[in-house]
Structure formats: structure tokens, C-alpha cells
Motif scaffolding. Structure first.
Motif, PDB file in Angstrom:
ATOM      1  N   ILE A  57      48.473  66.325  56.883  1.00 52.65           N
ATOM      2  CA  ILE A  57      47.552  67.178  57.634  1.00 52.65           C
ATOM      3  C   ILE A  57      47.118  66.513  58.934  1.00 52.65           C
ATOM      4  O   ILE A  57      46.968  67.164  59.957  1.00 52.65           O
ATOM      5  CB  ILE A  57      46.329  67.536  56.767  1.00 52.65           C
ATOM      6  N   SER A  58      46.942  65.208  58.893  1.00 51.67           N
ATOM      7  CA  SER A  58      46.422  64.513  60.065  1.00 51.67           C
ATOM      8  C   SER A  58      47.501  64.050  61.037  1.00 51.67           C
ATOM      9  O   SER A  58      47.183  63.691  62.171  1.00 51.67           O
ATOM     10  CB  SER A  58      45.603  63.297  59.620  1.00 51.67           C
ATOM     11  N   HIS A  59      48.759  64.069  60.631  1.00 50.82           N
ATOM     12  CA  HIS A  59      49.818  63.558  61.503  1.00 50.82           C
ATOM     13  C   HIS A  59      50.146  64.584  62.592  1.00 50.82           C
ATOM     14  O   HIS A  59      50.392  65.753  62.300  1.00 50.82           O
ATOM     15  CB  HIS A  59      51.070  63.234  60.698  1.00 50.82           C
ATOM     16  N   PRO A  60      50.156  64.171  63.856  1.00 52.32           N
ATOM     17  CA  PRO A  60      50.392  65.122  64.947  1.00 52.32           C
ATOM     18  C   PRO A  60      51.802  65.711  64.970  1.00 52.32           C
ATOM     19  O   PRO A  60      52.015  66.766  65.564  1.00 52.32           O
ATOM     20  CB  PRO A  60      50.137  64.288  66.212  1.00 52.32           C
ATOM     21  N   MET A  61      52.755  65.074  64.318  1.00 51.46           N
ATOM     22  CA  MET A  61      54.135  65.580  64.321  1.00 51.46           C
ATOM     23  C   MET A  61      54.434  66.465  63.109  1.00 51.46           C
ATOM     24  O   MET A  61      55.518  67.023  63.011  1.00 51.46           O
ATOM     25  CB  MET A  61      55.125  64.410  64.346  1.00 51.46           C
ATOM     26  N   ALA A  62      53.504  66.583  62.172  1.00 53.77           N
ATOM     27  CA  ALA A  62      53.734  67.372  60.958  1.00 53.77           C
ATOM     28  C   ALA A  62      52.895  68.638  60.984  1.00 53.77           C
ATOM     29  O   ALA A  62      51.731  68.624  61.365  1.00 53.77           O
ATOM     30  CB  ALA A  62      53.393  66.550  59.724  1.00 53.77           C
ATOM     31  N   ARG A  63      53.514  69.734  60.595  1.00 57.38           N
ATOM     32  CA  ARG A  63      52.800  71.009  60.443  1.00 57.38           C
ATOM     33  C   ARG A  63      53.005  71.432  58.989  1.00 57.38           C
ATOM     34  O   ARG A  63      54.089  71.884  58.615  1.00 57.38           O
ATOM     35  CB  ARG A  63      53.335  72.054  61.414  1.00 57.38           C
ATOM     36  N   LEU A  64      51.972  71.220  58.161  1.00 60.72           N
ATOM     37  CA  LEU A  64      52.056  71.536  56.742  1.00 60.72           C
ATOM     38  C   LEU A  64      52.050  73.045  56.571  1.00 60.72           C
ATOM     39  O   LEU A  64      51.095  73.723  56.920  1.00 60.72           O
ATOM     40  CB  LEU A  64      50.880  70.891  55.997  1.00 60.72           C
ATOM     41  N   ARG A  65      53.147  73.588  56.054  1.00 54.45           N
ATOM     42  CA  ARG A  65      53.294  75.033  55.895  1.00 54.45           C
ATOM     43  C   ARG A  65      52.992  75.507  54.484  1.00 54.45           C
ATOM     44  O   ARG A  65      52.517  76.616  54.276  1.00 54.45           O
ATOM     45  CB  ARG A  65      54.723  75.447  56.266  1.00 54.45           C
ATOM     46  N   ALA A  66      53.314  74.661  53.479  1.00 54.75           N
ATOM     47  CA  ALA A  66      53.093  75.055  52.085  1.00 54.75           C
ATOM     48  C   ALA A  66      53.009  73.809  51.217  1.00 54.75           C
ATOM     49  O   ALA A  66      53.554  72.761  51.560  1.00 54.75           O
ATOM     50  CB  ALA A  66      54.227  75.955  51.595  1.00 54.75           C
ATOM     51  N   ILE A  67      52.303  73.960  50.100  1.00 53.16           N
ATOM     52  CA  ILE A  67      52.241  72.931  49.073  1.00 53.16           C
ATOM     53  C   ILE A  67      52.646  73.593  47.767  1.00 53.16           C
ATOM     54  O   ILE A  67      52.136  74.664  47.422  1.00 53.16           O
ATOM     55  CB  ILE A  67      50.818  72.349  48.944  1.00 53.16           C
ATOM     56  N   THR A  68      53.578  72.964  47.058  1.00 53.55           N
ATOM     57  CA  THR A  68      53.919  73.430  45.721  1.00 53.55           C
ATOM     58  C   THR A  68      53.426  72.385  44.732  1.00 53.55           C
ATOM     59  O   THR A  68      53.522  71.186  44.970  1.00 53.55           O
ATOM     60  CB  THR A  68      55.431  73.670  45.557  1.00 53.55           C
ATOM     61  N   LEU A  69      52.856  72.863  43.632  1.00 52.87           N
ATOM     62  CA  LEU A  69      52.217  71.993  42.647  1.00 52.87           C
ATOM     63  C   LEU A  69      52.963  72.004  41.330  1.00 52.87           C
ATOM     64  O   LEU A  69      53.408  73.061  40.869  1.00 52.87           O
ATOM     65  CB  LEU A  69      50.777  72.456  42.411  1.00 52.87           C
ATOM     66  N   THR A  70      53.050  70.819  40.714  1.00 57.21           N
ATOM     67  CA  THR A  70      53.671  70.679  39.406  1.00 57.21           C
ATOM     68  C   THR A  70      52.656  70.063  38.457  1.00 57.21           C
ATOM     69  O   THR A  70      52.114  69.017  38.772  1.00 57.21           O
ATOM     70  CB  THR A  70      54.920  69.793  39.497  1.00 57.21           C
ATOM     71  N   PRO A  71      52.329  70.658  37.350  1.00 52.28           N
ATOM     72  CA  PRO A  71      52.836  71.945  36.908  1.00 52.28           C
ATOM     73  C   PRO A  71      52.228  73.121  37.659  1.00 52.28           C
ATOM     74  O   PRO A  71      52.739  74.225  37.590  1.00 52.28           O
ATOM     75  CB  PRO A  71      52.477  71.999  35.429  1.00 52.28           C
ATOM     76  N   GLY A  72      51.123  72.904  38.359  1.00 53.41           N
ATOM     77  CA  GLY A  72      50.536  73.994  39.141  1.00 53.41           C
ATOM     78  C   GLY A  72      49.447  74.739  38.407  1.00 53.41           C
ATOM     79  O   GLY A  72      49.333  75.958  38.505  1.00 53.41           O
ATOM     80  N   THR A  73      48.629  73.999  37.680  1.00 51.37           N
ATOM     81  CA  THR A  73      47.544  74.639  36.928  1.00 51.37           C
ATOM     82  C   THR A  73      46.529  75.269  37.879  1.00 51.37           C
ATOM     83  O   THR A  73      46.484  74.938  39.067  1.00 51.37           O
ATOM     84  CB  THR A  73      46.824  73.619  36.034  1.00 51.37           C
ATOM     85  N   LEU A  74      45.710  76.130  37.330  1.00 57.32           N
ATOM     86  CA  LEU A  74      44.672  76.775  38.132  1.00 57.32           C
ATOM     87  C   LEU A  74      43.673  75.745  38.668  1.00 57.32           C
ATOM     88  O   LEU A  74      43.132  75.903  39.763  1.00 57.32           O
ATOM     89  CB  LEU A  74      43.972  77.860  37.318  1.00 57.32           C
ATOM     90  N   ALA A  75      43.448  74.658  37.912  1.00 57.09           N
ATOM     91  CA  ALA A  75      42.572  73.584  38.379  1.00 57.09           C
ATOM     92  C   ALA A  75      43.221  72.831  39.542  1.00 57.09           C
ATOM     93  O   ALA A  75      42.541  72.477  40.513  1.00 57.09           O
ATOM     94  CB  ALA A  75      42.252  72.621  37.234  1.00 57.09           C
ATOM     95  N   GLN A  76      44.527  72.587  39.468  1.00 53.59           N
ATOM     96  CA  GLN A  76      45.217  71.919  40.571  1.00 53.59           C
ATOM     97  C   GLN A  76      45.158  72.775  41.836  1.00 53.59           C
ATOM     98  O   GLN A  76      44.910  72.258  42.930  1.00 53.59           O
ATOM     99  CB  GLN A  76      46.682  71.648  40.208  1.00 53.59           C
ATOM    100  N   VAL A  77      45.385  74.064  41.688  1.00 55.41           N
ATOM    101  CA  VAL A  77      45.320  74.978  42.839  1.00 55.41           C
ATOM    102  C   VAL A  77      43.913  74.959  43.425  1.00 55.41           C
ATOM    103  O   VAL A  77      43.732  74.895  44.645  1.00 55.41           O
ATOM    104  CB  VAL A  77      45.746  76.411  42.436  1.00 55.41           C
ATOM    105  N   SER A  78      42.902  74.979  42.572  1.00 54.67           N
ATOM    106  CA  SER A  78      41.511  74.934  43.033  1.00 54.67           C
ATOM    107  C   SER A  78      41.238  73.661  43.821  1.00 54.67           C
ATOM    108  O   SER A  78      40.602  73.712  44.883  1.00 54.67           O
ATOM    109  CB  SER A  78      40.564  75.017  41.823  1.00 54.67           C
TER     110      SER A  78
END
Length: 139
Positions: A57-78
Motif C-alpha cells: 500500500i505504501s510503495h509508490p510503484m505498487a497499485r494494490l488492486r485486490a487481496i485474496t485470502l486463504t482460507p478467507g474467513t469472514l473474520a479475515q475479510v473483516s
């Protein structure tokens, strides 16, 4: 191009430890734009991926478009939603959040640094299934 990265397990966050797992052209990138679109796949078992997200997020050369979570629980998404939109003040839906298995039986968020950095962790629905989020982002 869009780059999809995951950090090798138990690795320090250094450029050599980011493993490229996919590369696809992105039609919305402009010729004068030198930033790299990133889709980041992560888990929340320990804080290394939290630091990687903050780095991206803080790197000027990176544009974070999406994050995928494993396993991706509702708590992880939160936790990721709280970090991006509440703590960091990013525009809503500016980073899509995908889940491999939102109905996983355990929350998969350890106490400690995740709650300290991300704030209160409840439950939040992902924007979609991880593979669909990757496809939508690179299409």
C-alpha cells in the motif's frame, strides 16, 4: 501488466521473497504510468502478510488492486476491510477482497498484532470468491 504475488511461507519481506505466481496484461494501464498493479494472495496465521500488505500500500510503484485470502474467513475479510478502509482511509471498494472459503469453521485471526493494527474484528462478506476476483481484476 498485473502481477499476482504471494510471500513464501516464513519469509522476510524482501523483493527476493516475493514469488510471482501470475502475470497478465491489464487493459486499463496507461503508457505513462510506471506503477505495477498487484493482486496479493495472503493468509493471516502470523503477521508477515500484514506487513507485506502495508508495504504494498505504501510503495509508490505498487497499485494494490485486490487481496485474496486463504482460507478467507469472514473474520479475515473483516480484518482486511478494517485495515484498508477504516484505519488507512482508502476509498471503499478500491481494493477488491476475495475469499477461498468464507464459511471455514475457524476465524483464522490470531490475537495480538492483527487486532492491534486492524481494530475490532467482526465478520464481513468478501467481494467474491478469490479466483473470480483475480479474473475480474485482470479482465
Amino acid at each position: 501488466p498485473v502481477f499476482v504475488f504471494q510471500v513464501r511461507k516464513k519469509a522476510l519481506i524482501k523483493p527476493g521473497n516475493l514469488q510471482l505466481i501470475a502475470r497478465e496484461p491489464l487493459q486499463t494501464q496507461h503508457a505513462h504510468d510506471t506503477s505495477i498493479d498487484v493482486i496479493y494472495d495472503m493468509e493471516t496465521g502470523d503477521p508477515d502478510d500484514l506487513f507485506a500488505v502495508l508495504f504494498l500500500i505504501s510503495h509508490p510503484m505498487a497499485r494494490l488492486r485486490a487481496i485474496t485470502l486463504t482460507p478467507g474467513t469472514l473474520a479475515q475479510v473483516s480484518a482486511i476491510r478494517n485495515l484498508l478502509y477504516t484505519k488507512l482511509g482508502m476509498p471503499l471498494k478500491s481494493v477488491l477482497i476475495g475469499s477461498a472459503n468464507p464459511n471455514h469453521s475457524k476465524p483464522c485471526i490470531p490475537n495480538g498484532i492483527w487486532k492491534a493494527v486492524c481494530g475490532p474484528i467482526t465478520e464481513s462478506e468478501p467481494d467474491g470468491i478469490g479466483c473470480d476476483i483475480i479474473h475480474e481484476t485482470i479482465s
